[in-house]
Design an enzyme around this catalytic site. Structure first.
Site, short mmCIF file in Angstrom:
data_model
loop_
_atom_site.label_atom_id
_atom_site.label_comp_id
_atom_site.label_asym_id
_atom_site.label_seq_id
_atom_site.Cartn_x
_atom_site.Cartn_y
_atom_site.Cartn_z
N HIS A 496 0.83 -1.21 0.00
CA HIS A 496 0.00 0.00 0.00
C HIS A 496 0.86 1.26 0.00
CE1 HIS A 496 -3.58 2.44 1.34
NE2 HIS A 496 -2.60 3.22 1.79
N GLU A 497 1.77 1.34 0.95
CA GLU A 497 2.58 2.56 1.06
C GLU A 497 3.49 2.75 -0.16
OE1 GLU A 497 1.85 4.79 3.09
OE2 GLU A 497 0.49 3.56 4.28
N HIS A 500 1.67 4.56 -2.86
CA HIS A 500 1.80 6.02 -2.73
C HIS A 500 3.15 6.48 -3.31
CE1 HIS A 500 -1.72 7.05 -0.43
NE2 HIS A 500 -1.41 6.26 0.58
N HIS A 503 3.17 6.68 -7.03
CA HIS A 503 2.45 7.88 -7.46
C HIS A 503 3.38 9.09 -7.43
CE1 HIS A 503 -1.67 10.18 -7.03
NE2 HIS A 503 -1.11 10.34 -8.21
#
Length: 707
Positions: A496-497, A500, A503
């Site tokens: 998940h991290e 980020h 992105h």
């Protein structure tokens, strides 16, 4: 000037703790040396990464004050100009005005979030109102607003490229949202609200971290900890060798509740978490009620019925009604499934000899028993296959290579703020440098709870900068010589991290305020949640999930069990999330005339009114008193975004499943059309152009086992 500043995302990282033993692994210099302050000059390290061998705690105050002064001077120069407004002398000048301050705040925020101490805590307490005052000095300056408005009114004739038009539009919208159209009298009132809110938010963060640390539960009888492994006990052992301390995570439920066998121990740990900031020396109830009431007054002053209406203007949801509509569509199914799960767990309690009614502190312990029976899956069976560095390098990085072609190289020559931090250099498929990645994975008293991503250096073509990005998690640190073995939830958190981070790494913008993750809250979680999907993708899983001792690949039988149990406990998971999301919206849709006499009564009524208390054993993921996302961070009226983007990520993964899954072509398409676009397009259009349609909720309901 970076738009992240205006969204208060910096404040996500502003937490503090009392720990005089912590010095951030920096130098021990006691006094400021203005002429040799390394924060005032750009780092000479690769990618402009901060040089923690030179940075001292005492450097930050002076560097932040100088950054504020430089930005004020730059803004004054724009305001006092007698030249007609142009894109270059107004919008571009604003964009450049906070260069020093942004650079210093990036480093400061990283430390105050991940490795704070008394000195940094004092600085952030002093700076919180100053940052608010600086923002107001910019966005409530009528002369500056009129210059931007003049350009905005004639934007079609300015011969600007698409990204420059978006930059102009964003600044104009920011001025309007901030209150630029208010009377001078109301601007002064708004300034007082903003300053007080900044102080209160900082006080909340400080108080909560103290509450988390003070709330740790100490046991002196080893038998109270029955159910924990020898390695877990060793990691909890205190210096005296005769007691064991369980630190609190920021969520309501605590990880070890799953393993602890003694009900009295579970209740003690749960209650310590539940009451950490309620009725203790670190009570936050008065702080959160004042924050909520002030935000309501701010919303009314700006012409809105409540704070949420004001806050949601630039989001995908747009208005509170759309969020409540999302909740209404999920609550009945979620609570019904949670009710079914509760019955199964109650049966397990009775089957194992228990003579009591299921309580919140029992749920995880007996749910794990139910899972073992239904799916024959024991968390301790799978943890040996999830060693941290293998998950990172052979899982997270490997998936990024398969999708986007990027590769990595460990960098041991880059200084860090703590010895546990790992650093990697990332490269494009053709070998071109992409940026630096820092991984800070283990919990410690100087780190706030949770997991997050942010930048040391923001990408921008304006400054010819490539990104320097860090991920922070709070995994239990193993004792020396033992491997760091993760639960599957922790594996998903790492994916998940890094979503980020991708992105941020793929950002390809001219202007830093439009770069990477500088998007609305209810879109920023989409890339991260989407990246979780690759944790169980067969090609990826088999590459990283290998037994830390034997190197054996995880057996297909275990993989099947993990997948089959994917919808297990989803009623609980969704209900606790909905409860927290709803509390956020209830706090931020009160009217300006409302006076909250009792925060606990308000919380109880809010859950009852929305039927999120029907399963008594399912508490909110965060209680109001320790809901850091909304009272100490940038997610006020925005916690719903995790559910909103969950809808997006399941819908997006559904597209991948129907288009040949994980491959370079699909990855590149996602990168080109979404991950590299930053905030340069309307987010709804960006997603629809990539997907070919509006997102649908059905894939989310199916993934949750609700359909």
């Amino acid at each position: 000037m970076n738009k992240v500043f205006s969204l208060f995302l910096i404040s996500v990282l502003i937490f503090a703790c009392k720990d005089s033993k912590t010095n951030n692994n920096l130098t021990s210099q006691k006094t400021m040396n203005i002429t040799n302050n390394p924060l005032l000059v750009e780092s000479t390290l690769p990618y402009g990464a901060p040089d923690f061998t030179k940075i001292d705690n005492s450097h930050f105050r002076e560097a932040l004050l100088k950054g504020i002064a430089e930005q004020r001077a730059a803004i004054d120069e724009i305001v006092n100009s007698t030249d007609p407004a142009t894109f270059d002398n107004t919008v571009m000048a604003m964009e450049k005005s906070g260069f020093l301050l942004d650079r210093v705040r990036n480093v400061f925020s990283a430390l105050t979030g991940a490795h704070t101490n008394d000195t940094l805590q004092a600085v952030q307490e002093e700076m919180a109102p100053k940052f608010s005052e600086l923002r107001d000095a910019i966005y409530l300056n009528d002369t500056l607003f009129q210059r931007v408005k003049t350009l905005h009114d004639k934007k079609q004739s300015l011969d600007l490229d698409e990204e420059s038009v978006k930059l102009l539009e964003n600044y104009f919208e920011d001025f309007e949202i901030a209150g630029a159209n208010l009377s001078q009298e109301n601007k002064e009132i708004l300034k007082s609200y903003n300053s007080r809110l900044a102080t209160l938010s900082n006080t909340f963060n400080k108080t909560l971290l103290e509450a988390n640390n003070a709330g740790a539960v100490i046991f002196t009888d080893k038998s109270d900890l029955a159910g924990l492994s020898d390695a877990e006990l060793k990691s909890l052992e205190m210096e005296d060798g005769k007691s064991w301390k369980i630190a609190l995570q920021n969520t309501t439920q605590q990880p070890l509740l799953q393993s602890l066998e003694k009900r009295e121990t579970r209740e003690k740990l749960f209650q310590a978490a539940w009451l950490r900031a309620d009725g203790t020396a670190h009570d936050t109830k008065a702080i959160i009620t004042e924050i909520a009431e002030l935000r309501a007054k701010k919303g009314a002053l700006l012409g809105f019925a409540n704070y949420a209406e004001w806050s949601l203007q630039n989001t995908m949801a747009k208005v509170p009604e759309n969020i409540f509509k999302l909740f209404e569509g999920l609550v009945p199914s979620a609570t019904a499934k949670a009710g079914q799960e509760a019955k199964e767990i109650q049966e397990m309690i009775q089957k194992t000899g228990g003579d009591f009614t299921l309580a919140p502190w029992d749920w995880n312990h007996y749910a794990e028993m139910v899972r073992k029976v239904k799916y024959d899956l024991d968390e301790n069976q799978i943890k040996p296959y999830f060693e941290l560095k293998s998950v990172l390098e052979k899982g997270v990085f490997f998936a990024a290579e398969k999708l986007y072609g990027i590769t990595y190289k460990a960098r041991t020559d880059i200084p860090t703020y703590h010895k546990d931090v790992l650093v990697y250099e990332l490269f494009e498929e053709n070998g071109d440098p992409l940026g630096l990645f820092y991984g800070d994975f283990f919990s410690r008293p100087s780190k706030r709870g949770g997991a997050w991503m942010s930048n040391f250096v923001d990408q921008s073509k304006l400054y010819n900068k490539k990104p320097v990005i860090y991920n922070v998690c709070n995994y239990p640190k193993p004792v020396a010589g033992e491997p760091a073995l993760l639960t599957y939830d922790e594996v998903e958190t790492m994916f998940h991290e890094f979503g980020h981070a991708l992105h941020g790494f793929f950002a390809d913008q001219q202007y830093p305020s439009l770069s990477g993750t500088s998007v609305a809250r209810d879109f920023v979680e989409f890339p991260s949640q989407f990246n979780e999907n690759w944790a169980l993708y067969p090609e990826i899983l088999k590459n990283y999930a290998r037994h830390y001792q034997t190197g054996e690949q995880i057996p297909q039988t275990l993989i099947d069990k993990i997948k089959k149990s994917g919808t297990f406990n989803q009623g609980y998971s969704l209900t606790e999330n909905l409860a927290a999301s709803n509390l956020d919206m209830q706090w931020h849709t009160i009217g300006s005339a409302i006076k909250i006499e009792d925060a606990n009564a308000f919380e109880k009524e809010a859950l009852h009114r929305t039927k999120l208390d029907v399963v008594a054993a399912v508490p909110p993921r965060y209680r109001s008193t320790y809901f850091a996302h909304i009272f100490g961070s940038g997610y006020a009226a925005g916690y719903y975004s995790y559910l909103w983007t969950e809808m997006l990520h399941h819908d997006a993964y559904n597209w991948f499943e129907t288009h040949d899954g994980l491959n370079r072509e699909n990855g590149q398409r996602l990168r080109d059309m979404i991950l590299s676009r930053g905030n340069t397009l309307p987010l709804e259009k960006m997603y629809k152009d990539w997907r070919g349609s509006d997102p649908k909720i059905e894939p989310m309901l199916k993934a949750r086992g609700l359909q």
